[in-house]
Design a protein around this motif. Structure first.
Motif, PDB file in Angstrom:
ATOM      1  N   TRP A  65       0.842  -1.188   0.000  1.00  0.00           N
ATOM      2  CA  TRP A  65       0.000   0.000   0.000  1.00  0.00           C
ATOM      3  C   TRP A  65       0.880   1.243   0.000  1.00  0.00           C
ATOM      4  O   TRP A  65       2.044   1.189   0.378  1.00  0.00           O
ATOM      5  CB  TRP A  65      -0.968   0.006   1.178  1.00  0.00           C
ATOM      6  CG  TRP A  65      -0.377   0.110   2.550  1.00  0.00           C
ATOM      7  CD1 TRP A  65      -0.093   1.232   3.256  1.00  0.00           C
ATOM      8  CD2 TRP A  65      -0.013  -0.991   3.418  1.00  0.00           C
ATOM      9  NE1 TRP A  65       0.426   0.926   4.495  1.00  0.00           N
ATOM     10  CE2 TRP A  65       0.480  -0.435   4.625  1.00  0.00           C
ATOM     11  CE3 TRP A  65      -0.066  -2.382   3.283  1.00  0.00           C
ATOM     12  CZ2 TRP A  65       0.918  -1.216   5.687  1.00  0.00           C
ATOM     13  CZ3 TRP A  65       0.370  -3.170   4.344  1.00  0.00           C
ATOM     14  CH2 TRP A  65       0.859  -2.590   5.518  1.00  0.00           C
ATOM     15  N   ASP A  66       0.309   2.346  -0.468  1.00  0.00           N
ATOM     16  CA  ASP A  66       1.047   3.602  -0.583  1.00  0.00           C
ATOM     17  C   ASP A  66       0.703   4.533   0.572  1.00  0.00           C
ATOM     18  O   ASP A  66      -0.434   4.538   1.068  1.00  0.00           O
ATOM     19  CB  ASP A  66       0.719   4.296  -1.908  1.00  0.00           C
ATOM     20  CG  ASP A  66       1.204   3.490  -3.111  1.00  0.00           C
ATOM     21  OD1 ASP A  66       2.245   2.822  -2.978  1.00  0.00           O
ATOM     22  OD2 ASP A  66       0.529   3.519  -4.160  1.00  0.00           O
ATOM     23  N   VAL A  67       1.699   5.309   0.981  1.00  0.00           N
ATOM     24  CA  VAL A  67       1.549   6.212   2.121  1.00  0.00           C
ATOM     25  C   VAL A  67       2.001   7.610   1.715  1.00  0.00           C
ATOM     26  O   VAL A  67       3.054   7.762   1.089  1.00  0.00           O
ATOM     27  CB  VAL A  67       2.395   5.742   3.325  1.00  0.00           C
ATOM     28  CG1 VAL A  67       2.178   6.655   4.524  1.00  0.00           C
ATOM     29  CG2 VAL A  67       2.082   4.289   3.672  1.00  0.00           C
ATOM     30  N   ALA A  68       1.221   8.618   2.059  1.00  0.00           N
ATOM     31  CA  ALA A  68       1.629  10.015   1.895  1.00  0.00           C
ATOM     32  C   ALA A  68       2.056  10.528   3.266  1.00  0.00           C
ATOM     33  O   ALA A  68       1.235  10.613   4.185  1.00  0.00           O
ATOM     34  CB  ALA A  68       0.481  10.850   1.342  1.00  0.00           C
ATOM     35  N   ILE A  69       3.337  10.827   3.419  1.00  0.00           N
ATOM     36  CA  ILE A  69       3.857  11.350   4.686  1.00  0.00           C
ATOM     37  C   ILE A  69       3.847  12.865   4.576  1.00  0.00           C
ATOM     38  O   ILE A  69       4.633  13.452   3.833  1.00  0.00           O
ATOM     39  CB  ILE A  69       5.271  10.816   4.959  1.00  0.00           C
ATOM     40  CG1 ILE A  69       5.252   9.281   5.014  1.00  0.00           C
ATOM     41  CG2 ILE A  69       5.811  11.387   6.261  1.00  0.00           C
ATOM     42  CD1 ILE A  69       6.616   8.650   5.181  1.00  0.00           C
ATOM     43  N   SER A  70       2.960  13.497   5.306  1.00  0.00           N
ATOM     44  CA  SER A  70       2.668  14.916   5.080  1.00  0.00           C
ATOM     45  C   SER A  70       3.608  15.867   5.813  1.00  0.00           C
ATOM     46  O   SER A  70       3.599  17.065   5.536  1.00  0.00           O
ATOM     47  CB  SER A  70       1.224  15.221   5.495  1.00  0.00           C
ATOM     48  OG  SER A  70       1.037  14.918   6.877  1.00  0.00           O
ATOM     49  N   ALA A  89       9.036  15.082   4.474  1.00  0.00           N
ATOM     50  CA  ALA A  89       7.722  14.724   3.934  1.00  0.00           C
ATOM     51  C   ALA A  89       7.930  14.076   2.565  1.00  0.00           C
ATOM     52  O   ALA A  89       8.871  14.407   1.844  1.00  0.00           O
ATOM     53  CB  ALA A  89       6.858  15.979   3.807  1.00  0.00           C
ATOM     54  N   GLY A  90       7.066  13.156   2.213  1.00  0.00           N
ATOM     55  CA  GLY A  90       7.235  12.480   0.923  1.00  0.00           C
ATOM     56  C   GLY A  90       6.220  11.376   0.731  1.00  0.00           C
ATOM     57  O   GLY A  90       5.146  11.376   1.356  1.00  0.00           O
ATOM     58  N   THR A  91       6.543  10.439  -0.123  1.00  0.00           N
ATOM     59  CA  THR A  91       5.671   9.307  -0.404  1.00  0.00           C
ATOM     60  C   THR A  91       6.426   8.015  -0.125  1.00  0.00           C
ATOM     61  O   THR A  91       7.654   7.964  -0.224  1.00  0.00           O
ATOM     62  CB  THR A  91       5.189   9.311  -1.868  1.00  0.00           C
ATOM     63  OG1 THR A  91       6.328   9.283  -2.744  1.00  0.00           O
ATOM     64  CG2 THR A  91       4.353  10.559  -2.156  1.00  0.00           C
ATOM     65  N   ALA A 135      15.757  13.085  -0.986  1.00  0.00           N
ATOM     66  CA  ALA A 135      16.080  11.979  -0.089  1.00  0.00           C
ATOM     67  C   ALA A 135      15.353  10.718  -0.529  1.00  0.00           C
ATOM     68  O   ALA A 135      14.255  10.779  -1.101  1.00  0.00           O
ATOM     69  CB  ALA A 135      15.676  12.330   1.344  1.00  0.00           C
ATOM     70  N   SER A 136      15.965   9.579  -0.267  1.00  0.00           N
ATOM     71  CA  SER A 136      15.313   8.285  -0.488  1.00  0.00           C
ATOM     72  C   SER A 136      15.611   7.404   0.711  1.00  0.00           C
ATOM     73  O   SER A 136      16.623   7.588   1.397  1.00  0.00           O
ATOM     74  CB  SER A 136      15.816   7.626  -1.775  1.00  0.00           C
ATOM     75  OG  SER A 136      17.202   7.361  -1.698  1.00  0.00           O
ATOM     76  N   TRP A 137      14.723   6.463   0.979  1.00  0.00           N
ATOM     77  CA  TRP A 137      14.941   5.603   2.141  1.00  0.00           C
ATOM     78  C   TRP A 137      14.390   4.203   1.895  1.00  0.00           C
ATOM     79  O   TRP A 137      13.536   3.972   1.045  1.00  0.00           O
ATOM     80  CB  TRP A 137      14.330   6.195   3.403  1.00  0.00           C
ATOM     81  CG  TRP A 137      12.841   6.437   3.366  1.00  0.00           C
ATOM     82  CD1 TRP A 137      11.836   5.566   3.704  1.00  0.00           C
ATOM     83  CD2 TRP A 137      12.183   7.665   3.007  1.00  0.00           C
ATOM     84  NE1 TRP A 137      10.613   6.167   3.577  1.00  0.00           N
ATOM     85  CE2 TRP A 137      10.795   7.447   3.158  1.00  0.00           C
ATOM     86  CE3 TRP A 137      12.643   8.913   2.589  1.00  0.00           C
ATOM     87  CZ2 TRP A 137       9.861   8.446   2.886  1.00  0.00           C
ATOM     88  CZ3 TRP A 137      11.711   9.900   2.311  1.00  0.00           C
ATOM     89  CH2 TRP A 137      10.334   9.669   2.466  1.00  0.00           C
ATOM     90  N   ILE A 138      14.921   3.267   2.685  1.00  0.00           N
ATOM     91  CA  ILE A 138      14.463   1.892   2.655  1.00  0.00           C
ATOM     92  C   ILE A 138      14.622   1.306   4.043  1.00  0.00           C
ATOM     93  O   ILE A 138      15.587   1.611   4.751  1.00  0.00           O
ATOM     94  CB  ILE A 138      15.231   1.050   1.608  1.00  0.00           C
ATOM     95  CG1 ILE A 138      14.654  -0.366   1.514  1.00  0.00           C
ATOM     96  CG2 ILE A 138      16.726   1.012   1.928  1.00  0.00           C
ATOM     97  CD1 ILE A 138      15.161  -1.147   0.317  1.00  0.00           C
ATOM     98  N   GLY A 139      13.669   0.495   4.452  1.00  0.00           N
ATOM     99  CA  GLY A 139      13.733  -0.089   5.781  1.00  0.00           C
ATOM    100  C   GLY A 139      13.011  -1.425   5.839  1.00  0.00           C
ATOM    101  O   GLY A 139      12.181  -1.747   4.984  1.00  0.00           O
ATOM    102  N   TYR A 140      13.350  -2.208   6.863  1.00  0.00           N
ATOM    103  CA  TYR A 140      12.728  -3.513   7.097  1.00  0.00           C
ATOM    104  C   TYR A 140      12.363  -3.616   8.569  1.00  0.00           C
ATOM    105  O   TYR A 140      13.171  -3.276   9.448  1.00  0.00           O
ATOM    106  CB  TYR A 140      13.680  -4.651   6.727  1.00  0.00           C
ATOM    107  CG  TYR A 140      14.043  -4.674   5.263  1.00  0.00           C
ATOM    108  CD1 TYR A 140      13.256  -5.359   4.342  1.00  0.00           C
ATOM    109  CD2 TYR A 140      15.147  -3.968   4.801  1.00  0.00           C
ATOM    110  CE1 TYR A 140      13.582  -5.355   2.997  1.00  0.00           C
ATOM    111  CE2 TYR A 140      15.477  -3.962   3.459  1.00  0.00           C
ATOM    112  CZ  TYR A 140      14.688  -4.669   2.559  1.00  0.00           C
ATOM    113  OH  TYR A 140      15.000  -4.651   1.232  1.00  0.00           O
TER     114      TYR A 140
END
Length: 276
Positions: A151-156, A164-166, A225-230
């Motif tokens: 699912w997609d998330v909008a971080i406001s 802030a981002g998607t 910025a870009s990010w990845i997490g587990y």
């Protein structure tokens, strides 16, 4: 082939495809489980939980020495109340290399999972991780979860180490018997993080040491910025979590010196005992 047999063959073929589609859909439904099984904390008074955590921010580029900031510590929690409004804790944090501040009592995590309250004051919890599942950075999960869905998330708003981002959240694996789910999160955005905002508000600029040996104060201008997490979650409690944010930054001194660099920030959190 006889036209009659050809028609019968086509009907049989499409019937088999139709049955296969139903079978596949049925299988996917069978493997879906209520999200609350994995993400809704069901803690009881008297339960104790402990975390170990760390955060590192590294900035390097041409013209200055790599700057690395680290912080680590532990957090111990005891559940002292469970109401329709909140889960109430006693909390004792220890940050390595910093003075102990002693335990805090009646810390509340409201049922929205986003808001923390203490001593009559409430704030949005924008940390990259924490004790329980926080929809601020994960969004509102679908009612049913199964491996492979997303699912997609909008971080406001800015959060601890990101802007802030998607974001896209993906379910990597589920274990309904034990209430365990593993999620990944990948995202991108631009702008300040809440750590950046706190530094600006404190009036303490970032300091770097140039390759010429000068220590100077600089303002940070963030790029994309870009990010990845587990993350692994069991019955709403974070068992383990890792996330890394990468971004380009421009550092500008008051005298007009300008430096381009790359920054990476990451946090780690692990539950130190399986008490749930």
């Amino acid at each position: 082939m006889n036209p009659r047999f050809r028609a019968v063959g086509k009907l049989a073929f499409f019937a088999s495809i139709f049955c296969l589609s139903i079978s596949s859909a049925h299988a996917s439904l069978v493997h879906a489980e209520p999200a609350a099984t994995f993400l809704h904390p069901e803690l009881k008074v008297g339960e104790r939980l402990s975390d170990v955590f760390s955060k590192t921010v590294s900035t390097r580029g041409e013209g200055f020495m790599e700057k690395v900031d680290r912080i680590s510590g532990t957090a111990d929690y005891k559940v002292t109340g469970v109401t329709a409004k909140a889960i109430v804790f006693g909390e004792d944090d220890r940050y390595d290399g910093r003075p102990a501040r002693g335990p805090l009592h009646d810390v509340e995590i409201l049922r929205d999972g986003i808001t923390n309250c203490f001593a009559g004051k409430c704030r949005i919890n924008d940390q990259t991780s924490g004790l329980v599942f926080n929809p601020l950075l994960w969004g509102n999960a679908p009612e049913q979860l199964r491996a492979g869905m997303s699912w997609d998330v909008a971080i406001s708003a800015p959060w601890e180490i990101g802007p802030a981002g998607t974001e896209q959240v993906r379910v990597l694996r589920v274990d309904p018997r034990n209430g365990v789910v593993t999620l990944s999160r990948t995202g991108n955005g631009a702008g300040l993080s809440s750590d950046d905002q706190s530094r600006e508000k404190s009036g303490k600029p970032m300091q770097i040491t140039t390759t010429a040996g000068r220590t100077i104060e600089v303002s940070l201008i963030p790029g994309k910025a870009s990010w990845i997490g587990y993350t692994t979650i069991r019955k709403g409690v974070i068992v383990s979590d890792v996330i890394m944010v990468l971004r380009h930054v421009t550092l500008v001194s008051r005298s007009g010196d300008r430096f381009e660099g790359e920054q990476r920030a990451y946090t780690l959190l692990n539950l130190t005992q399986d008490a749930i």
